[in-house]
Write an enzyme that holds these catalytic residues in place. Structure first.
Site, PDB file in Angstrom:
ATOM      1  N   ARG A  74      46.849   1.243  46.546  1.00  0.00           N
ATOM      2  CA  ARG A  74      47.187   0.714  45.219  1.00  0.00           C
ATOM      3  C   ARG A  74      47.943  -0.615  45.307  1.00  0.00           C
ATOM      4  NH1 ARG A  74      50.085   5.100  42.223  1.00  0.00           N
ATOM      5  NH2 ARG A  74      50.164   3.523  40.586  1.00  0.00           N
ATOM      6  N   ASN A 105      54.805   0.368  33.939  1.00  0.00           N
ATOM      7  CA  ASN A 105      53.885   0.019  35.027  1.00  0.00           C
ATOM      8  C   ASN A 105      54.639  -0.380  36.284  1.00  0.00           C
ATOM      9  OD1 ASN A 105      51.959   0.544  33.178  1.00  0.00           O
ATOM     10  ND2 ASN A 105      51.416  -1.586  32.775  1.00  0.00           N
ATOM     11  N   ASP A 107      53.143  -2.250  38.561  1.00  0.00           N
ATOM     12  CA  ASP A 107      52.594  -3.513  39.062  1.00  0.00           C
ATOM     13  C   ASP A 107      53.474  -4.676  38.599  1.00  0.00           C
ATOM     14  OD1 ASP A 107      51.737  -4.594  36.457  1.00  0.00           O
ATOM     15  OD2 ASP A 107      50.167  -3.067  36.477  1.00  0.00           O
ATOM     16  N   HIS A 122      59.486   2.946  35.656  1.00  0.00           N
ATOM     17  CA  HIS A 122      59.005   3.801  36.750  1.00  0.00           C
ATOM     18  C   HIS A 122      58.985   3.058  38.080  1.00  0.00           C
ATOM     19  CE1 HIS A 122      56.956   6.449  33.462  1.00  0.00           C
ATOM     20  NE2 HIS A 122      58.263   6.651  33.557  1.00  0.00           N
ATOM     21  N   CYS A 130      63.883   3.080  52.270  1.00  0.00           N
ATOM     22  CA  CYS A 130      63.876   4.258  53.141  1.00  0.00           C
ATOM     23  C   CYS A 130      64.091   5.503  52.282  1.00  0.00           C
ATOM     24  CB  CYS A 130      64.978   4.139  54.185  1.00  0.00           C
ATOM     25  SG  CYS A 130      65.136   5.648  55.163  1.00  0.00           S
ATOM     26  N   CYS A 133      67.857   6.898  53.862  1.00  0.00           N
ATOM     27  CA  CYS A 133      69.136   6.169  53.708  1.00  0.00           C
ATOM     28  C   CYS A 133      69.055   5.097  52.625  1.00  0.00           C
ATOM     29  CB  CYS A 133      69.578   5.569  55.047  1.00  0.00           C
ATOM     30  SG  CYS A 133      68.613   4.122  55.554  1.00  0.00           S
ATOM     31  N   GLY A 199      49.035   0.517  25.288  1.00  0.00           N
ATOM     32  CA  GLY A 199      48.381   1.115  26.453  1.00  0.00           C
ATOM     33  C   GLY A 199      49.127   2.226  27.155  1.00  0.00           C
ATOM     34  N   THR A 200      49.762   3.099  26.371  1.00  0.00           N
ATOM     35  CA  THR A 200      50.356   4.287  26.998  1.00  0.00           C
ATOM     36  C   THR A 200      49.892   5.532  26.251  1.00  0.00           C
ATOM     37  OG1 THR A 200      52.396   5.450  27.604  1.00  0.00           O
ATOM     38  CG2 THR A 200      52.516   4.009  25.669  1.00  0.00           C
TER      39      THR A 200
HETATM   40  C1  BJW Z   1      44.325   1.060  27.036  1.00  0.00           C
HETATM   41  C2  BJW Z   1      43.335   0.310  27.665  1.00  0.00           C
HETATM   42  C3  BJW Z   1      43.277  -1.048  27.344  1.00  0.00           C
HETATM   43  C4  BJW Z   1      43.191   2.318  28.402  1.00  0.00           C
HETATM   44  N1  BJW Z   1      44.144  -1.563  26.467  1.00  0.00           N
HETATM   45  N2  BJW Z   1      45.161   0.532  26.164  1.00  0.00           N
HETATM   46  C5  BJW Z   1      60.624  16.167  28.216  1.00  0.00           C
HETATM   47  C6  BJW Z   1      59.613  17.024  27.869  1.00  0.00           C
HETATM   48  C7  BJW Z   1      58.700  17.465  28.822  1.00  0.00           C
HETATM   49  C8  BJW Z   1      58.773  17.034  30.154  1.00  0.00           C
HETATM   50  C9  BJW Z   1      59.774  16.171  30.495  1.00  0.00           C
HETATM   51  C10 BJW Z   1      60.686  15.758  29.544  1.00  0.00           C
HETATM   52  N3  BJW Z   1      61.546  14.902  30.154  1.00  0.00           N
HETATM   53  C11 BJW Z   1      61.188  14.779  31.440  1.00  0.00           C
HETATM   54  C12 BJW Z   1      60.121  15.551  31.691  1.00  0.00           C
HETATM   55  C13 BJW Z   1      59.425  15.701  32.977  1.00  0.00           C
HETATM   56  C14 BJW Z   1      58.504  14.562  33.301  1.00  0.00           C
HETATM   57  C15 BJW Z   1      57.452  14.429  32.228  1.00  0.00           C
HETATM   58  O1  BJW Z   1      57.501  13.620  31.330  1.00  0.00           O
HETATM   59  N4  BJW Z   1      56.391  15.191  32.356  1.00  0.00           N
HETATM   60  C16 BJW Z   1      55.280  15.091  31.408  1.00  0.00           C
HETATM   61  C17 BJW Z   1      53.978  15.181  32.158  1.00  0.00           C
HETATM   62  C18 BJW Z   1      55.444  16.110  30.337  1.00  0.00           C
HETATM   63  N5  BJW Z   1      59.234  13.316  33.447  1.00  0.00           N
HETATM   64  C19 BJW Z   1      59.823  12.997  34.584  1.00  0.00           C
HETATM   65  O2  BJW Z   1      59.818  13.757  35.543  1.00  0.00           O
HETATM   66  C20 BJW Z   1      60.533  11.670  34.658  1.00  0.00           C
HETATM   67  N6  BJW Z   1      61.855  11.853  35.159  1.00  0.00           N
HETATM   68  C21 BJW Z   1      62.820  12.328  34.392  1.00  0.00           C
HETATM   69  O3  BJW Z   1      62.666  12.575  33.219  1.00  0.00           O
HETATM   70  O4  BJW Z   1      64.012  12.489  35.050  1.00  0.00           O
HETATM   71  C22 BJW Z   1      64.998  13.295  34.435  1.00  0.00           C
HETATM   72  C23 BJW Z   1      64.627  14.722  34.760  1.00  0.00           C
HETATM   73  C24 BJW Z   1      64.521  15.076  36.075  1.00  0.00           C
HETATM   74  C25 BJW Z   1      64.198  16.393  36.384  1.00  0.00           C
HETATM   75  C26 BJW Z   1      63.958  17.310  35.373  1.00  0.00           C
HETATM   76  C27 BJW Z   1      64.044  16.907  34.029  1.00  0.00           C
HETATM   77  C28 BJW Z   1      64.402  15.596  33.732  1.00  0.00           C
HETATM   78  C29 BJW Z   1      59.834  10.765  35.668  1.00  0.00           C
HETATM   79  C30 BJW Z   1      58.489  10.353  35.240  1.00  0.00           C
HETATM   80  C31 BJW Z   1      57.833   9.531  36.344  1.00  0.00           C
HETATM   81  C32 BJW Z   1      56.417   9.163  36.015  1.00  0.00           C
HETATM   82  N7  BJW Z   1      55.793   8.648  37.178  1.00  0.00           N
HETATM   83  C33 BJW Z   1      54.424   8.161  37.089  1.00  0.00           C
HETATM   84  C34 BJW Z   1      53.944   7.766  38.496  1.00  0.00           C
HETATM   85  C35 BJW Z   1      54.645   6.489  38.941  1.00  0.00           C
HETATM   86  C36 BJW Z   1      54.277   6.168  40.342  1.00  0.00           C
HETATM   87  C37 BJW Z   1      52.851   5.749  40.492  1.00  0.00           C
HETATM   88  O5  BJW Z   1      52.423   4.768  39.869  1.00  0.00           O
HETATM   89  O6  BJW Z   1      52.159   6.396  41.240  1.00  0.00           O
HETATM   90  O7  BJW Z   1      54.372   7.032  36.193  1.00  0.00           O
HETATM   91  S1  BJW Z   1      53.271   9.315  36.350  1.00  0.00           S
HETATM   92  C38 BJW Z   1      52.320   8.102  35.517  1.00  0.00           C
HETATM   93  O8  BJW Z   1      52.439   8.340  34.095  1.00  0.00           O
HETATM   94  C39 BJW Z   1      53.012   6.744  35.797  1.00  0.00           C
HETATM   95  C40 BJW Z   1      52.977   6.115  34.425  1.00  0.00           C
HETATM   96  O9  BJW Z   1      53.941   5.087  34.332  1.00  0.00           O
HETATM   97  C41 BJW Z   1      53.210   7.285  33.508  1.00  0.00           C
HETATM   98  C42 BJW Z   1      52.773   7.048  32.098  1.00  0.00           C
HETATM   99  O10 BJW Z   1      51.382   6.860  32.052  1.00  0.00           O
HETATM  100  P1  BJW Z   1      50.777   5.821  31.017  1.00  0.00           P
HETATM  101  O11 BJW Z   1      51.238   4.456  31.307  1.00  0.00           O
HETATM  102  O12 BJW Z   1      50.976   6.310  29.637  1.00  0.00           O
HETATM  103  O13 BJW Z   1      49.214   5.878  31.435  1.00  0.00           O
HETATM  104  P2  BJW Z   1      48.084   6.907  30.971  1.00  0.00           P
HETATM  105  O14 BJW Z   1      46.987   6.818  31.958  1.00  0.00           O
HETATM  106  O15 BJW Z   1      48.627   8.233  30.664  1.00  0.00           O
HETATM  107  O16 BJW Z   1      47.597   6.294  29.577  1.00  0.00           O
HETATM  108  C43 BJW Z   1      46.927   5.046  29.531  1.00  0.00           C
HETATM  109  C44 BJW Z   1      46.694   4.704  28.073  1.00  0.00           C
HETATM  110  O17 BJW Z   1      46.131   3.410  28.020  1.00  0.00           O
HETATM  111  C45 BJW Z   1      45.691   5.642  27.371  1.00  0.00           C
HETATM  112  O18 BJW Z   1      46.245   6.038  26.113  1.00  0.00           O
HETATM  113  C46 BJW Z   1      44.464   4.786  27.162  1.00  0.00           C
HETATM  114  O19 BJW Z   1      43.747   5.072  25.975  1.00  0.00           O
HETATM  115  C47 BJW Z   1      45.055   3.417  27.092  1.00  0.00           C
HETATM  116  N8  BJW Z   1      44.154   2.338  27.493  1.00  0.00           N
HETATM  117  N9  BJW Z   1      42.589   1.139  28.485  1.00  0.00           N
HETATM  118  C48 BJW Z   1      45.034  -0.729  25.876  1.00  0.00           C
HETATM  119  N10 BJW Z   1      42.321  -1.836  27.925  1.00  0.00           N
END
Ligand code: BJW
Length: 259
Positions: A74, A105, A107, A122, A130, A133, A199-200
């Site tokens: 990636r 994002n 990127d 994120h 690391c 550490c 786009g989320t």
């Molecule tokens: C277009 C398009 C075009 C397409 N133009 N649009 C409350 C309730 C329930 C659960 C939780 C909560 N609070 C926390 C949680 C747990 C969890 C969570 O949310 N889980 C859910 C699945 C329910 N959250 C976490 O764990 C977060 N940490 C946290 O809250 O810490 C405190 C805590 C800790 C422990 C316990 C409890 C609380 C951390 C979240 C980290 C997310 N990480 C990722 C991976 C990053 C690394 C990597 O890149 O590999 O982040 S997951 C992935 O999803 C990435 C993204 O940033 C994130 C969001 O995705 P995004 O951007 O919305 O993308 P898509 O693909 O979902 O959507 C794309 C959209 O674009 C679509 O709608 C398309 O239609 C659209 N689109 N083409 C415009 N051309």
């Protein structure tokens, strides 16, 4: 709520009249640059990969070379693509209005288009550190030309630990400063200001909660997304189009009639 595939006058007027604009972006923002989203059917990363095997601290502990190979692919993919017209339009908007860009994002396409990003909620793919550490590594890592299934991560010079990507995995806390900056930007919103959500899918928290917080401050919430999402219902305006199509049109409308 207005919902349209065209840019309605009310959307351009809301952006034109806003004192402050908070832009919240997700993976769809970079889709037209060639960076896959996470959850889109067919093309989303999670269609081909299991998040629990890749984007969790447990996955890293279980098999660092498997996870690192995916991130190395990636990093290379992002390095080889360019910002799209949507990224560039947001950079242009900052010359016209007070704009705060907050992105989920990992990127650097907003920055490469000329935007200052207030918060990467994120983290960032290339901010390597690391896993043990937390020593940071700024040098570009060696990347294979082709995707590989396993790749040994770099070894930390300070402690011998594995060097990991600087992203936030599920279950990890978001960077404190990014959260504070975002919440401060939301707190500063007032009626008449705009929160532009691009786009989320609005699934991942806490980022998914920010549009509602902006709404509670009286901001006009506008979604730009080709499909309905978990936050569509609470938006004042929904523009059903892509970032690279809608944003240049929107910013062009503001530039042509700055008010
Ligand atoms: C277009 C398009 C075009 C397409 N133009 N649009 C409350 C309730 C329930 C659960 C939780 C909560 N609070 C926390 C949680 C747990 C969890 C969570 O949310 N889980 C859910 C699945 C329910 N959250 C976490 O764990 C977060 N940490 C946290 O809250 O810490 C405190 C805590 C800790 C422990 C316990 C409890 C609380 C951390 C979240 C980290 C997310 N990480 C990722 C991976 C990053 C690394 C990597 O890149 O590999 O982040 S997951 C992935 O999803 C990435 C993204 O940033 C994130 C969001 O995705 P995004 O951007 O919305 O993308 P898509 O693909 O979902 O959507 C794309 C959209 O674009 C679509 O709608 C398309 O239609 C659209 N689109 N083409 C415009 N051309």
């Amino acid at each position: 709520m207005t919902q349209t595939a065209d840019l309605p006058r009310a959307v351009a007027a809301a952006v034109r009249d806003a004192r402050r604009i908070l832009v919240l972006t997700g993976a769809g923002m970079s889709a037209e640059s060639g960076v896959p989203t996470f959850r889109d059917a067919q093309t989303g990363l999670w269609e081909a990969f299991d998040p629990s095997q890749l984007a969790t601290p447990q996955a890293w502990r279980d098999d660092p070379p498997f996870v690192w190979a995916w991130y190395a692919w990636r990093i290379k993919l992002v390095r080889d693509v360019e910002p799209n017209a949507g990224h560039r339009a947001l950079a242009d908007l900052a010359a016209l209005r007070e704009v705060t860009v907050v992105t989920q994002n990992v990127d650097d396409l907003h920055e490469r288009a000329g935007s200052e990003v207030a918060a990467h909620l994120h983290g960032a793919l290339t901010e390597l550190r690391c896993a043990d550490c937390h020593t940071q590594y700024d040098d570009a890592p060696a990347l294979p030309d082709e995707p590989v299934e396993r790749l040994a991560p770099e070894t930390c010079a300070a402690c011998g630990g594995d060097v990991r990507p600087g992203v936030v995995w599920f279950g990890e806390m978001l960077p404190e400063e990014a959260v504070r900056t975002t919440e401060d930007a939301i707190e500063a919103l007032a009626p008449g200001d705009v929160c532009l959500v691009v786009g989320t899918s609005g699934i991942v928290f806490p980022a998914a909660g920010y549009p509602a917080m902006a709404l509670a401050k009286g901001a006009t919430v506008i979604e730009v997304n080709p499909v309905e999402t978990d936050i569509s219902d609470m938006c004042h305006h929904v523009v059903r189009g892509t970032a690279a199509n809608v944003l240049p049109e929107l910013v062009g409308a503001v530039a042509d009639d700055p008010g």
